[in-house]
Design a protein around this motif. Structure first.
Motif, short mmCIF file in Angstrom:
data_model
loop_
_atom_site.label_atom_id
_atom_site.label_comp_id
_atom_site.label_asym_id
_atom_site.label_seq_id
_atom_site.Cartn_x
_atom_site.Cartn_y
_atom_site.Cartn_z
N MET A 1 -30.54 27.57 -39.51
CA MET A 1 -31.20 26.45 -39.01
C MET A 1 -31.03 25.22 -39.86
O MET A 1 -31.30 25.46 -41.13
CB MET A 1 -32.73 26.50 -38.45
N ARG A 2 -30.39 24.02 -39.55
CA ARG A 2 -30.31 23.00 -40.40
C ARG A 2 -31.51 22.42 -40.83
O ARG A 2 -32.57 22.27 -40.18
CB ARG A 2 -29.40 22.07 -39.92
N ILE A 46 -37.33 37.78 -31.55
CA ILE A 46 -38.40 37.93 -32.39
C ILE A 46 -38.03 37.44 -33.89
O ILE A 46 -39.22 36.92 -34.49
CB ILE A 46 -38.62 39.68 -32.30
N LYS A 47 -36.94 37.29 -34.37
CA LYS A 47 -36.98 36.97 -35.54
C LYS A 47 -36.47 35.41 -35.77
O LYS A 47 -36.83 34.58 -36.51
CB LYS A 47 -35.59 37.68 -36.33
N GLN A 48 -35.82 34.96 -34.81
CA GLN A 48 -35.41 33.49 -34.72
C GLN A 48 -36.36 32.53 -34.42
O GLN A 48 -36.58 31.32 -34.78
CB GLN A 48 -33.82 33.41 -33.92
N LEU A 49 -37.28 33.02 -33.41
CA LEU A 49 -38.41 32.17 -32.79
C LEU A 49 -39.28 31.44 -33.78
O LEU A 49 -39.75 30.40 -33.70
CB LEU A 49 -38.96 32.71 -31.72
N THR A 134 -47.23 21.33 -23.20
CA THR A 134 -46.62 22.20 -23.14
C THR A 134 -45.28 22.43 -23.83
O THR A 134 -44.24 21.77 -23.21
CB THR A 134 -46.22 22.53 -21.51
N PRO A 135 -45.07 22.85 -24.86
CA PRO A 135 -43.87 22.96 -25.59
C PRO A 135 -42.85 23.83 -24.69
O PRO A 135 -42.99 25.14 -23.98
CB PRO A 135 -44.25 23.77 -26.97
N ILE A 136 -41.51 23.74 -24.75
CA ILE A 136 -40.52 24.18 -23.80
C ILE A 136 -39.61 24.85 -24.64
O ILE A 136 -38.71 23.90 -25.46
CB ILE A 136 -40.09 23.54 -22.66
N VAL A 137 -39.06 25.82 -24.73
CA VAL A 137 -37.78 26.48 -25.35
C VAL A 137 -36.69 27.04 -24.41
O VAL A 137 -37.03 27.58 -23.75
CB VAL A 137 -38.52 27.72 -26.59
N HIS A 138 -35.54 26.70 -24.96
CA HIS A 138 -34.29 27.27 -24.08
C HIS A 138 -33.22 27.67 -24.90
O HIS A 138 -33.38 27.13 -26.20
CB HIS A 138 -33.99 26.56 -23.03
N ARG A 141 -26.01 27.23 -25.61
CA ARG A 141 -24.66 27.82 -26.37
C ARG A 141 -25.17 28.37 -27.62
O ARG A 141 -24.84 28.45 -28.84
CB ARG A 141 -24.05 26.59 -27.02
N SER A 142 -25.98 29.47 -27.37
CA SER A 142 -26.24 30.47 -28.50
C SER A 142 -27.18 30.20 -29.52
O SER A 142 -27.30 30.45 -30.78
CB SER A 142 -25.21 31.18 -29.00
N VAL A 143 -27.84 28.85 -29.30
CA VAL A 143 -28.79 28.16 -30.22
C VAL A 143 -30.08 28.03 -29.48
O VAL A 143 -30.16 27.56 -28.27
CB VAL A 143 -28.38 26.94 -30.70
N ILE A 144 -31.08 28.38 -30.21
CA ILE A 144 -32.45 28.28 -29.64
C ILE A 144 -33.04 26.91 -29.77
O ILE A 144 -32.98 26.52 -31.15
CB ILE A 144 -33.37 29.30 -30.27
N VAL A 145 -33.23 26.11 -28.90
CA VAL A 145 -33.60 24.65 -29.02
C VAL A 145 -34.93 24.54 -28.43
O VAL A 145 -35.52 25.29 -27.35
CB VAL A 145 -32.78 24.01 -28.22
N LEU A 146 -36.12 23.65 -29.28
CA LEU A 146 -37.21 23.26 -28.87
C LEU A 146 -37.19 21.76 -28.37
O LEU A 146 -36.87 20.99 -28.98
CB LEU A 146 -38.03 23.37 -30.06
N GLU A 147 -37.39 21.54 -27.04
CA GLU A 147 -37.17 20.41 -26.45
C GLU A 147 -38.48 19.20 -26.97
O GLU A 147 -39.40 19.49 -27.54
CB GLU A 147 -37.56 20.54 -24.85
#
Length: 276
Positions: A1-2, A46-49, A134-138, A141-147
């Motif tokens: 992650m940058r 489990i590792k990336q979140l 309410t935090p939302i994660v999706h 493009r194969s990257v986990i993003v926190l809105e």
């Protein structure tokens, strides 16, 4: 992650922790679509979140979401195996309902249990943006993003800050009222004397030179009065101070005056013996 994205996520989670009471480990609630997308993009949730949320996580899934994966066939067996690693969250639904409705009912109107929702369902994300805090994660493009925080979240934060400010205003008014009342002036005392324990006491028998000089003047008799008494033949009692008076009369040293007195006494004793 940058580094820039990690800093933004850290600030965002700090906002949720201060304004809405989120604590580590964060409770992350997954849906069935999120599990399928993770398997498709070969992501280790489990590792990336924990890197995305900048803290430890507690992965959870509802019974309705797992039931939804079972009904989709044997092709979703990897997603089922991934879901089995998560903790089960009781949704209290006797009969299984769609995953979106289940998650929405679990979150409620205020997200009082402080869940982080990880979902790929667009309709569910739209509904959750209307719930403050309410935090939302999706996955994008194969990257986990926190809105970023929604408008409802920002408005709830501002209202909480304004409420805290208004709660402090009565205290500020009371403090200013107490300050306006004139307090009695304190009387300043003059400089204190020295510490009596640090001052050396004067000796009781030692007299100052001025007092000693005045005392000697009073006690010493004048030479004229003494000579007159001697000439008149008056008897008087001798005292220790007479030695100094005799010295004055004779005008000689102290030793000579003592010799004269001894001779006079001897002559008187001889007179008494002759008379006897």
């Amino acid at each position: 992650m940058r580094q820039k994205r990690a800093k933004a996520y850290r600030k965002l989670m700090h906002l949720y922790s201060l304004s809405f009471g989120f604590r580590k480990p964060y409770q992350v609630l997954f849906d069935s679509e999120m599990c399928k997308s993770a398997v498709a993009h070969k992501l280790d949730l489990i590792k990336q979140l924990p890197l995305v949320l900048q803290g430890e996580i507690k992965p959870m899934i509802t019974q309705c979401s797992i039931h939804e994966l079972y009904t989709q066939g044997k092709d979703q067996q990897p997603a089922v195996d991934l879901a089995k690693l998560f903790e089960r969250r009781k949704c209290n639904h006797r009969e299984a309902i769609p995953g979106d409705d289940c998650l929405h009912s679990v979150v409620g109107e205020a997200n009082k249990h402080r869940y982080v929702i990880a979902t790929q369902s667009q309709p569910l994300r739209v509904k959750l943006r209307g719930i403050p805090g309410t935090p939302i994660v999706h996955i994008n493009r194969s990257v986990i993003v926190l809105e970023p925080p929604s408008e409802a979240t920002v408005n709830a934060k501002e209202e909480a800050e304004e409420g805290a400010l208004h709660a402090l205003e009565p205290e500020l008014v009371q403090s200013s009222a107490f300050a306006s009342v004139e307090q009695p002036r304190k009387i300043r005392k003059g400089p204190k004397g020295p510490n009596p324990l640090s001052v050396k006491k004067k000796a009781a028998n030692v007299l100052s030179p001025s007092k000693k000089h005045s005392k000697s003047k009073k006690t010493e008799p004048s030479p004229k009065s003494h000579t007159n008494d001697v000439k008149a033949g008056m008897k008087r009692k001798r005292s220790p101070n007479d030695e100094s008076a005799d010295d004055v009369l004779d005008g000689n040293a102290g030793g000579q005056s003592i010799k004269k007195r001894r001779r006079k006494r001897k002559s008187k004793a001889q007179v008494i013996t002759d008379a006897g």
